[in-house]
Design a protein around this motif. Structure first.
Motif, PDB file in Angstrom:
ATOM      1  N   GLU A 176       0.796  -1.214   0.000  1.00 43.07           N
ATOM      2  CA  GLU A 176       0.000   0.000   0.000  1.00 43.07           C
ATOM      3  C   GLU A 176       0.835   1.273   0.000  1.00 43.07           C
ATOM      4  O   GLU A 176       0.281   2.374  -0.062  1.00 43.07           O
ATOM      5  N   ASN A 177       2.146   1.150   0.056  1.00 47.04           N
ATOM      6  CA  ASN A 177       3.030   2.316  -0.058  1.00 47.04           C
ATOM      7  C   ASN A 177       3.360   2.648  -1.513  1.00 47.04           C
ATOM      8  O   ASN A 177       4.012   3.661  -1.780  1.00 47.04           O
ATOM      9  N   GLN A 178       2.937   1.799  -2.446  1.00 47.27           N
ATOM     10  CA  GLN A 178       3.181   2.035  -3.859  1.00 47.27           C
ATOM     11  C   GLN A 178       2.183   3.069  -4.413  1.00 47.27           C
ATOM     12  O   GLN A 178       1.095   3.255  -3.858  1.00 47.27           O
ATOM     13  N   PRO A 179       2.540   3.749  -5.514  1.00 47.42           N
ATOM     14  CA  PRO A 179       1.610   4.729  -6.096  1.00 47.42           C
ATOM     15  C   PRO A 179       0.337   4.101  -6.646  1.00 47.42           C
ATOM     16  O   PRO A 179      -0.677   4.763  -6.785  1.00 47.42           O
ATOM     17  N   ILE A 180       0.392   2.806  -6.978  1.00 46.55           N
ATOM     18  CA  ILE A 180      -0.803   2.057  -7.366  1.00 46.55           C
ATOM     19  C   ILE A 180      -0.656   0.646  -6.799  1.00 46.55           C
ATOM     20  O   ILE A 180       0.420   0.047  -6.843  1.00 46.55           O
ATOM     21  N   TYR A 181      -1.752   0.124  -6.226  1.00 46.26           N
ATOM     22  CA  TYR A 181      -1.679  -1.201  -5.611  1.00 46.26           C
ATOM     23  C   TYR A 181      -3.047  -1.875  -5.654  1.00 46.26           C
ATOM     24  O   TYR A 181      -4.075  -1.226  -5.938  1.00 46.26           O
ATOM     25  N   ILE A 182      -3.051  -3.173  -5.388  1.00 40.65           N
ATOM     26  CA  ILE A 182      -4.285  -3.957  -5.332  1.00 40.65           C
ATOM     27  C   ILE A 182      -4.694  -4.101  -3.867  1.00 40.65           C
ATOM     28  O   ILE A 182      -3.952  -4.661  -3.063  1.00 40.65           O
ATOM     29  N   HIS A 183      -5.872  -3.609  -3.557  1.00 48.36           N
ATOM     30  CA  HIS A 183      -6.364  -3.681  -2.178  1.00 48.36           C
ATOM     31  C   HIS A 183      -7.074  -5.000  -1.896  1.00 48.36           C
ATOM     32  O   HIS A 183      -7.041  -5.509  -0.775  1.00 48.36           O
ATOM     33  N   HIS A 184      -7.697  -5.549  -2.933  1.00 49.96           N
ATOM     34  CA  HIS A 184      -8.417  -6.814  -2.756  1.00 49.96           C
ATOM     35  C   HIS A 184      -8.562  -7.489  -4.117  1.00 49.96           C
ATOM     36  O   HIS A 184      -8.763  -6.818  -5.130  1.00 49.96           O
ATOM     37  N   PHE A 185      -8.443  -8.811  -4.126  1.00 50.52           N
ATOM     38  CA  PHE A 185      -8.681  -9.582  -5.343  1.00 50.52           C
ATOM     39  C   PHE A 185      -9.847 -10.525  -5.096  1.00 50.52           C
ATOM     40  O   PHE A 185      -9.808 -11.359  -4.178  1.00 50.52           O
ATOM     41  N   ALA A 186     -10.897 -10.378  -5.889  1.00 49.54           N
ATOM     42  CA  ALA A 186     -12.092 -11.206  -5.747  1.00 49.54           C
ATOM     43  C   ALA A 186     -11.997 -12.410  -6.671  1.00 49.54           C
ATOM     44  O   ALA A 186     -12.064 -12.272  -7.897  1.00 49.54           O
ATOM     45  N   LYS A 187     -11.829 -13.577  -6.100  1.00 44.96           N
ATOM     46  CA  LYS A 187     -11.773 -14.824  -6.883  1.00 44.96           C
ATOM     47  C   LYS A 187     -13.180 -15.176  -7.364  1.00 44.96           C
ATOM     48  O   LYS A 187     -14.112 -15.254  -6.566  1.00 44.96           O
ATOM     49  N   GLN A 188     -13.313 -15.440  -8.670  1.00 43.01           N
ATOM     50  CA  GLN A 188     -14.639 -15.701  -9.227  1.00 43.01           C
ATOM     51  C   GLN A 188     -14.721 -17.016  -9.999  1.00 43.01           C
ATOM     52  O   GLN A 188     -15.668 -17.775  -9.838  1.00 43.01           O
ATOM     53  N   ASN A 189     -13.733 -17.293 -10.837  1.00 41.35           N
ATOM     54  CA  ASN A 189     -13.760 -18.520 -11.662  1.00 41.35           C
ATOM     55  C   ASN A 189     -12.478 -19.306 -11.435  1.00 41.35           C
ATOM     56  O   ASN A 189     -11.370 -18.754 -11.563  1.00 41.35           O
ATOM     57  N   PHE A 190     -12.623 -20.583 -11.107  1.00 36.83           N
ATOM     58  CA  PHE A 190     -11.472 -21.438 -10.818  1.00 36.83           C
ATOM     59  C   PHE A 190     -11.090 -22.239 -12.056  1.00 36.83           C
ATOM     60  O   PHE A 190     -11.949 -22.831 -12.719  1.00 36.83           O
ATOM     61  N   ASN A 191      -9.789 -22.255 -12.361  1.00 40.87           N
ATOM     62  CA  ASN A 191      -9.285 -22.965 -13.529  1.00 40.87           C
ATOM     63  C   ASN A 191      -8.601 -24.259 -13.085  1.00 40.87           C
ATOM     64  O   ASN A 191      -7.420 -24.273 -12.731  1.00 40.87           O
ATOM     65  N   SER A 192      -9.344 -25.352 -13.086  1.00 39.80           N
ATOM     66  CA  SER A 192      -8.800 -26.630 -12.621  1.00 39.80           C
ATOM     67  C   SER A 192      -7.748 -27.199 -13.572  1.00 39.80           C
ATOM     68  O   SER A 192      -6.998 -28.108 -13.203  1.00 39.80           O
ATOM     69  N   TYR A 193      -7.666 -26.665 -14.787  1.00 37.07           N
ATOM     70  CA  TYR A 193      -6.693 -27.162 -15.764  1.00 37.07           C
ATOM     71  C   TYR A 193      -5.262 -26.990 -15.263  1.00 37.07           C
ATOM     72  O   TYR A 193      -4.357 -27.713 -15.694  1.00 37.07           O
ATOM     73  N   CYS A 194      -5.061 -26.049 -14.337  1.00 43.05           N
ATOM     74  CA  CYS A 194      -3.713 -25.830 -13.806  1.00 43.05           C
ATOM     75  C   CYS A 194      -3.184 -27.056 -13.062  1.00 43.05           C
ATOM     76  O   CYS A 194      -1.979 -27.206 -12.878  1.00 43.05           O
ATOM     77  N   PHE A 195      -4.092 -27.936 -12.630  1.00 47.65           N
ATOM     78  CA  PHE A 195      -3.668 -29.164 -11.937  1.00 47.65           C
ATOM     79  C   PHE A 195      -3.292 -30.277 -12.909  1.00 47.65           C
ATOM     80  O   PHE A 195      -2.805 -31.321 -12.490  1.00 47.65           O
ATOM     81  N   ASN A 196      -3.528 -30.065 -14.196  1.00 40.88           N
ATOM     82  CA  ASN A 196      -3.275 -31.112 -15.183  1.00 40.88           C
ATOM     83  C   ASN A 196      -1.767 -31.371 -15.287  1.00 40.88           C
ATOM     84  O   ASN A 196      -1.001 -30.492 -15.685  1.00 40.88           O
ATOM     85  N   PRO A 197      -1.298 -32.577 -14.930  1.00 40.88           N
ATOM     86  CA  PRO A 197       0.147 -32.860 -14.986  1.00 40.88           C
ATOM     87  C   PRO A 197       0.694 -32.876 -16.410  1.00 40.88           C
ATOM     88  O   PRO A 197       1.920 -32.766 -16.604  1.00 40.88           O
ATOM     89  N   LEU A 198      -0.189 -32.990 -17.402  1.00 41.02           N
ATOM     90  CA  LEU A 198       0.269 -33.006 -18.800  1.00 41.02           C
ATOM     91  C   LEU A 198       0.152 -31.627 -19.448  1.00 41.02           C
ATOM     92  O   LEU A 198       0.363 -31.494 -20.653  1.00 41.02           O
ATOM     93  N   ARG A 199      -0.159 -30.633 -18.653  1.00 39.49           N
ATOM     94  CA  ARG A 199      -0.288 -29.285 -19.203  1.00 39.49           C
ATOM     95  C   ARG A 199       1.046 -28.836 -19.811  1.00 39.49           C
ATOM     96  O   ARG A 199       2.083 -28.890 -19.169  1.00 39.49           O
ATOM     97  N   GLY A 200       0.990 -28.401 -21.054  1.00 34.75           N
ATOM     98  CA  GLY A 200       2.202 -27.968 -21.747  1.00 34.75           C
ATOM     99  C   GLY A 200       3.014 -29.093 -22.349  1.00 34.75           C
ATOM    100  O   GLY A 200       4.102 -28.864 -22.877  1.00 34.75           O
ATOM    101  N   TRP A 201       2.469 -30.312 -22.294  1.00 33.88           N
ATOM    102  CA  TRP A 201       3.206 -31.469 -22.833  1.00 33.88           C
ATOM    103  C   TRP A 201       3.451 -31.292 -24.324  1.00 33.88           C
ATOM    104  O   TRP A 201       2.558 -31.018 -25.090  1.00 33.88           O
ATOM    105  N   GLY A 202       4.694 -31.438 -24.734  1.00 37.18           N
ATOM    106  CA  GLY A 202       5.059 -31.314 -26.137  1.00 37.18           C
ATOM    107  C   GLY A 202       5.393 -29.902 -26.569  1.00 37.18           C
ATOM    108  O   GLY A 202       5.876 -29.704 -27.683  1.00 37.18           O
ATOM    109  N   SER A 203       5.160 -28.919 -25.724  1.00 38.18           N
ATOM    110  CA  SER A 203       5.476 -27.539 -26.083  1.00 38.18           C
ATOM    111  C   SER A 203       6.962 -27.277 -25.856  1.00 38.18           C
ATOM    112  O   SER A 203       7.502 -27.635 -24.796  1.00 38.18           O
ATOM    113  N   PRO A 204       7.669 -26.658 -26.817  1.00 42.08           N
ATOM    114  CA  PRO A 204       9.097 -26.395 -26.631  1.00 42.08           C
ATOM    115  C   PRO A 204       9.361 -25.392 -25.511  1.00 42.08           C
ATOM    116  O   PRO A 204      10.471 -25.326 -24.975  1.00 42.08           O
ATOM    117  N   ASN A 205       8.343 -24.598 -25.153  1.00 41.44           N
ATOM    118  CA  ASN A 205       8.517 -23.592 -24.107  1.00 41.44           C
ATOM    119  C   ASN A 205       8.008 -24.052 -22.743  1.00 41.44           C
ATOM    120  O   ASN A 205       7.978 -23.270 -21.792  1.00 41.44           O
TER     121      ASN A 205
END
Length: 281
Positions: A176-205
């Protein structure tokens, strides 16, 4: 055995919904004093943030510092250098930075550029584009809009000072000492794909960043000790408790340094293709 395994699984599945419920209750409080950024003027007792309507997408321009870039030590000029001549001597010798807004220190005006891609009759890209060279007064009103089709060289701004961005790659969004900051983040939609162990499989990056939550960030701009509050869509990569580096804030913030506030006492926020100006009422 099955029942013993089922209970933890049900708890895990219900956990995101519980977080969303708690966030919805908390968000009801913040919605009373935070306004959607593009739904009117955002005010504090003496200041306001207005949107400046643009044709095209704001273009990031290049400014030069007086700091020597060690990558180009062989091109360092032997003559004295000051900030007004540095880009005329050898731009490669000095570190650069990006910005969107120029201050004309003599004519006391503002300059910026936008790009508008041309489309054909079917709405597809033609490969051509229009470059808008905008001049604004100190209140943020566009007073000139010069359009050039496919410019061949960069435009220059004599007596221009490019206002630097104060946001850094790992911005401390929750400080809160910054000239712009986030006071609150409201979680609305959950992305369960982040738990996928094969996420990014085959991607060079690799898998890359994955944001567990989409929602709304409640931002505060601290402008001369007055708070301007607004909200924007945002994402967080933290499953439970967000830290500074978890947010995907797609913006730049340009408060005018004190040494130039005698010309224009303002700050500028660029969010995607939108431009906002904070100044006195």
């Amino acid at each position: 055995m099955f029942k013993k395994l089922l209970i933890p699984v049900l708890i895990l599945l219900a956990f995101p919904f519980l977080i969303i419920l708690i966030n919805k209750i908390t968000t009801l409080y913040y919605n009373r004093s935070y306004q959607q950024i593009d739904q009117g003027v955002i005010t504090s007792p003496h200041y306001q943030m207005i949107q400046i309507k643009l044709s095209g997408i704001p273009q990031e321009l290049t400014g030069y510092t007086t700091e020597i870039d060690s990558m180009y030590v062989d091109t360092i000029p032997t003559t004295p250098v000051d900030s007004s001549t540095v880009h005329k001597i050898d731009p490669k010798s000095f570190k650069t930075y990006g910005g969107h807004i120029y201050i004309d220190t003599v004519k006391r005006l503002l300059h910026m550029e936008t790009r508008e891609d041309s489309v054909d009759g079917k709405g597809g890209p033609t490969g051509d584009y229009k470059q808008h060279y905008l001049t604004l007064n100190l209140k943020g009103k566009i007073i000139a809009d010069s359009v050039v089709l496919n410019p061949e060289k960069a435009h220059t701004y004599p007596n221009g000072y490019l206002v630097p961005d104060v946001l850094i790659p790992f911005q401390p969004w929750l400080d809160e000492n910054q000239p712009i900051y986030i006071h609150h983040f409201a979680k609305q939609n959950f992305n369960s794909y982040c738990f996928n162990p094969l996420r990014g499989w085959g991607s060079p990056n690799g898998a890359g960043n994955c944001y567990f939550w989409d929602g709304t960030a409640f931002y505060v701009i601290n402008f001369h000790k007055e708070l301007l509050k607004f909200k924007l869509p945002c994402s967080s990569g933290a499953f439970l408790f967000s830290e500074d580096m978890d947010f995907s804030a797609d913006m730049n913030y340009y408060p005018v340094p004190k040494s130039y506030q005698n010309i224009v006492n303002a700050s500028f926020l660029v969010y995607k293709s939108q431009l906002y100006m904070v100044s006195g009422k």
